[in-house]
Design a protein around this motif. Structure first.
Motif, PDB file in Angstrom:
ATOM      1  N   GLN A   1     -13.243  -0.743   5.355  1.00 58.16           N
ATOM      2  CA  GLN A   1     -12.922  -0.639   3.936  1.00 58.16           C
ATOM      3  C   GLN A   1     -11.496  -0.139   3.732  1.00 58.16           C
ATOM      4  O   GLN A   1     -10.794  -0.580   2.818  1.00 58.16           O
ATOM      5  CB  GLN A   1     -13.905   0.294   3.232  1.00 58.16           C
ATOM      6  CG  GLN A   1     -13.735   0.316   1.714  1.00 58.16           C
ATOM      7  CD  GLN A   1     -13.918  -1.046   1.089  1.00 58.16           C
ATOM      8  OE1 GLN A   1     -14.947  -1.692   1.271  1.00 58.16           O
ATOM      9  NE2 GLN A   1     -12.913  -1.521   0.356  1.00 58.16           N
ATOM     10  N   ILE A   2     -11.062   0.784   4.612  1.00 60.39           N
ATOM     11  CA  ILE A   2      -9.686   1.263   4.524  1.00 60.39           C
ATOM     12  C   ILE A   2      -8.713   0.110   4.758  1.00 60.39           C
ATOM     13  O   ILE A   2      -7.727  -0.050   4.040  1.00 60.39           O
ATOM     14  CB  ILE A   2      -9.435   2.397   5.539  1.00 60.39           C
ATOM     15  CG1 ILE A   2     -10.288   3.612   5.192  1.00 60.39           C
ATOM     16  CG2 ILE A   2      -7.952   2.774   5.579  1.00 60.39           C
ATOM     17  CD1 ILE A   2     -10.174   4.742   6.194  1.00 60.39           C
ATOM     18  N   ALA A   3      -9.013  -0.708   5.783  1.00 58.34           N
ATOM     19  CA  ALA A   3      -8.158  -1.865   6.070  1.00 58.34           C
ATOM     20  C   ALA A   3      -8.156  -2.836   4.898  1.00 58.34           C
ATOM     21  O   ALA A   3      -7.108  -3.377   4.528  1.00 58.34           O
ATOM     22  CB  ALA A   3      -8.627  -2.558   7.341  1.00 58.34           C
ATOM     23  N   ASP A   4      -9.321  -3.040   4.290  1.00 65.29           N
ATOM     24  CA  ASP A   4      -9.403  -3.918   3.123  1.00 65.29           C
ATOM     25  C   ASP A   4      -8.542  -3.379   1.978  1.00 65.29           C
ATOM     26  O   ASP A   4      -7.839  -4.136   1.300  1.00 65.29           O
ATOM     27  CB  ASP A   4     -10.851  -4.040   2.645  1.00 65.29           C
ATOM     28  CG  ASP A   4     -11.722  -4.853   3.597  1.00 65.29           C
ATOM     29  OD1 ASP A   4     -11.163  -5.567   4.450  1.00 65.29           O
ATOM     30  OD2 ASP A   4     -12.960  -4.765   3.475  1.00 65.29           O
ATOM     31  N   ASN A   5      -8.608  -2.063   1.782  1.00 65.62           N
ATOM     32  CA  ASN A   5      -7.825  -1.445   0.702  1.00 65.62           C
ATOM     33  C   ASN A   5      -6.323  -1.559   0.955  1.00 65.62           C
ATOM     34  O   ASN A   5      -5.542  -1.800   0.030  1.00 65.62           O
ATOM     35  CB  ASN A   5      -8.211   0.026   0.555  1.00 65.62           C
ATOM     36  CG  ASN A   5      -9.620   0.214   0.033  1.00 65.62           C
ATOM     37  OD1 ASN A   5     -10.220  -0.712  -0.512  1.00 65.62           O
ATOM     38  ND2 ASN A   5     -10.172   1.402   0.212  1.00 65.62           N
TER      39      ASN A   5
ATOM     40  N   GLU B   1      -5.311  -5.104   0.180  1.00 63.81           N
ATOM     41  CA  GLU B   1      -5.272  -5.322  -1.263  1.00 63.81           C
ATOM     42  C   GLU B   1      -4.034  -4.669  -1.871  1.00 63.81           C
ATOM     43  O   GLU B   1      -3.370  -5.263  -2.739  1.00 63.81           O
ATOM     44  CB  GLU B   1      -6.538  -4.746  -1.902  1.00 63.81           C
ATOM     45  CG  GLU B   1      -6.612  -4.957  -3.405  1.00 63.81           C
ATOM     46  CD  GLU B   1      -7.892  -4.402  -3.996  1.00 63.81           C
ATOM     47  OE1 GLU B   1      -8.017  -4.407  -5.242  1.00 63.81           O
ATOM     48  OE2 GLU B   1      -8.767  -3.951  -3.235  1.00 63.81           O
ATOM     49  N   GLU B   2      -3.712  -3.459  -1.415  1.00 66.51           N
ATOM     50  CA  GLU B   2      -2.527  -2.760  -1.911  1.00 66.51           C
ATOM     51  C   GLU B   2      -1.262  -3.535  -1.576  1.00 66.51           C
ATOM     52  O   GLU B   2      -0.360  -3.687  -2.417  1.00 66.51           O
ATOM     53  CB  GLU B   2      -2.460  -1.366  -1.291  1.00 66.51           C
ATOM     54  CG  GLU B   2      -1.220  -0.568  -1.674  1.00 66.51           C
ATOM     55  CD  GLU B   2      -1.108   0.735  -0.903  1.00 66.51           C
ATOM     56  OE1 GLU B   2      -0.876   1.785  -1.535  1.00 66.51           O
ATOM     57  OE2 GLU B   2      -1.246   0.697   0.349  1.00 66.51           O
ATOM     58  N   PHE B   3      -1.179  -4.043  -0.335  1.00 68.69           N
ATOM     59  CA  PHE B   3      -0.005  -4.819   0.077  1.00 68.69           C
ATOM     60  C   PHE B   3       0.170  -6.061  -0.785  1.00 68.69           C
ATOM     61  O   PHE B   3       1.267  -6.340  -1.285  1.00 68.69           O
ATOM     62  CB  PHE B   3      -0.139  -5.222   1.546  1.00 68.69           C
ATOM     63  CG  PHE B   3       0.794  -6.328   1.944  1.00 68.69           C
ATOM     64  CD1 PHE B   3       2.155  -6.108   2.022  1.00 68.69           C
ATOM     65  CD2 PHE B   3       0.303  -7.595   2.204  1.00 68.69           C
ATOM     66  CE1 PHE B   3       3.025  -7.133   2.360  1.00 68.69           C
ATOM     67  CE2 PHE B   3       1.165  -8.627   2.551  1.00 68.69           C
ATOM     68  CZ  PHE B   3       2.526  -8.400   2.622  1.00 68.69           C
ATOM     69  N   LEU B   4      -0.915  -6.811  -0.983  1.00 70.08           N
ATOM     70  CA  LEU B   4      -0.834  -8.048  -1.754  1.00 70.08           C
ATOM     71  C   LEU B   4      -0.487  -7.773  -3.215  1.00 70.08           C
ATOM     72  O   LEU B   4       0.317  -8.507  -3.821  1.00 70.08           O
ATOM     73  CB  LEU B   4      -2.160  -8.812  -1.666  1.00 70.08           C
ATOM     74  CG  LEU B   4      -2.512  -9.362  -0.282  1.00 70.08           C
ATOM     75  CD1 LEU B   4      -3.915  -9.950  -0.289  1.00 70.08           C
ATOM     76  CD2 LEU B   4      -1.505 -10.409   0.159  1.00 70.08           C
TER      77      LEU B   4
END
Length: 268
Positions: free
Chosen positions: A129-133, A136-139
């Motif tokens: 989930q951290i990696a997903d976040n 998402e933040e980068f994009l």
């Protein structure tokens, strides 16, 4: 033309490369870390200014990270790595792209490769989930910025976070994790103090090296001294340098850190 005189003379002359390098081909994805290290050096001799060095550093870092990821890639990740190489090849082939856009594209592919490394390091998926976040933040930030240079800043900062996540997954104690988290806190402090895009690029590239260095050190005690030597040489090389030259120097050293990680080089 500004060359990385300090870093190239103090590091490359001390580097031990393992294996022979082949000629670069945009259509050949069977390259090794040794090849990337050689391409970094050869291209540095040809570029005309620091803008060319920034592009060289970003693209070589993305390429050598692909080599790192390939060792443990599943089918989905292998496809993603092929996509990274395809984007890099397209960037090299597009004469209409400016150097700033080439640099940004290379930095974005570094993020993609480090996301894969972070997920590979998290074998149990505890931090998925951290990696997903982070992704998402980068994009979200990438869509919000308006210039290639701002894209590059966003990419480098995101790369730092993914590299830190990968390093934390390899920590054997909470104290080690705390040290990496403290590093991320310092990134925020230095970013707040940076007043120009160039200064922010220098902050991002420096901390990306530090996180990749931490990850590499955690892979074995035999790698610690080489990383410390690269660190010392790089710090000497950036002393008194402008922000863009410092960024290029740190990016080159990121490639060297990955060379140490893969066993392709040592720095005595």
């Amino acid at each position: 033309m500004k060359k990385l005189i300090s870093i190239l003379l103090t590091v490359i002359m001390l580097v031990s490369f393992c294996g022979a390098a082949m000629a670069e081909s945009a259509d050949d994805d069977s390259f090794t870390p040794n090849d990337v290290l050689q391409w970094l050096h050869d291209t540095d001799q040809k570029v005309e200014d620091v803008d060319g060095q920034l592009v060289n550093g970003a693209i070589r870092l993305a390429q050598i990270l692909v080599c790192v990821d390939n060792a443990n890639a599943n089918e989905e990740q292998a496809k993603a790595l092929d996509d990274i190489l395809e984007r890099l090849s397209e960037t090299n082939a597009d004469d209409n792209l400016g150097m700033d856009q080439r640099f940004a594209t290379g930095a974005i592919q570094v993020v993609a490769a480090l996301e894969i490394l972070a997920r590979q390091s998290d074998s149990e998926g505890k931090n998925a989930q951290i990696a997903d976040n982070l992704k998402e933040e980068f994009l979200k930030n990438d869509e919000a910025v308006t210039t290639p240079s701002e894209q590059a800043v966003n990419a480098l900062y995101s790369a730092v976070k993914f590299a830190a996540l990968a390093a934390e997954e390899n920590c054997s104690s909470q104290d080690m994790v705390d040290q990496i988290e403290e590093g991320l806190t310092q990134v925020g402090q230095e970013d707040a103090a940076a007043s120009t895009v160039g200064e922010k690029l220098a902050v991002g590239s420096k901390w990306l090296f530090k996180m990749l260095g931490a990850f590499t050190k955690l892979q074995g005690e035999d790698k610690i001294q080489s990383i410390e030597n690269v660190t010392n040489n790089t710090e000497a090389g950036v002393e008194g340098a402008g922000s863009l030259q410092a960024t290029a120097t740190w990016l080159y050293s990121c490639v060297y850190a990955c060379g140490v990680l893969t066993g392709a080089m040592t720095v005595d």
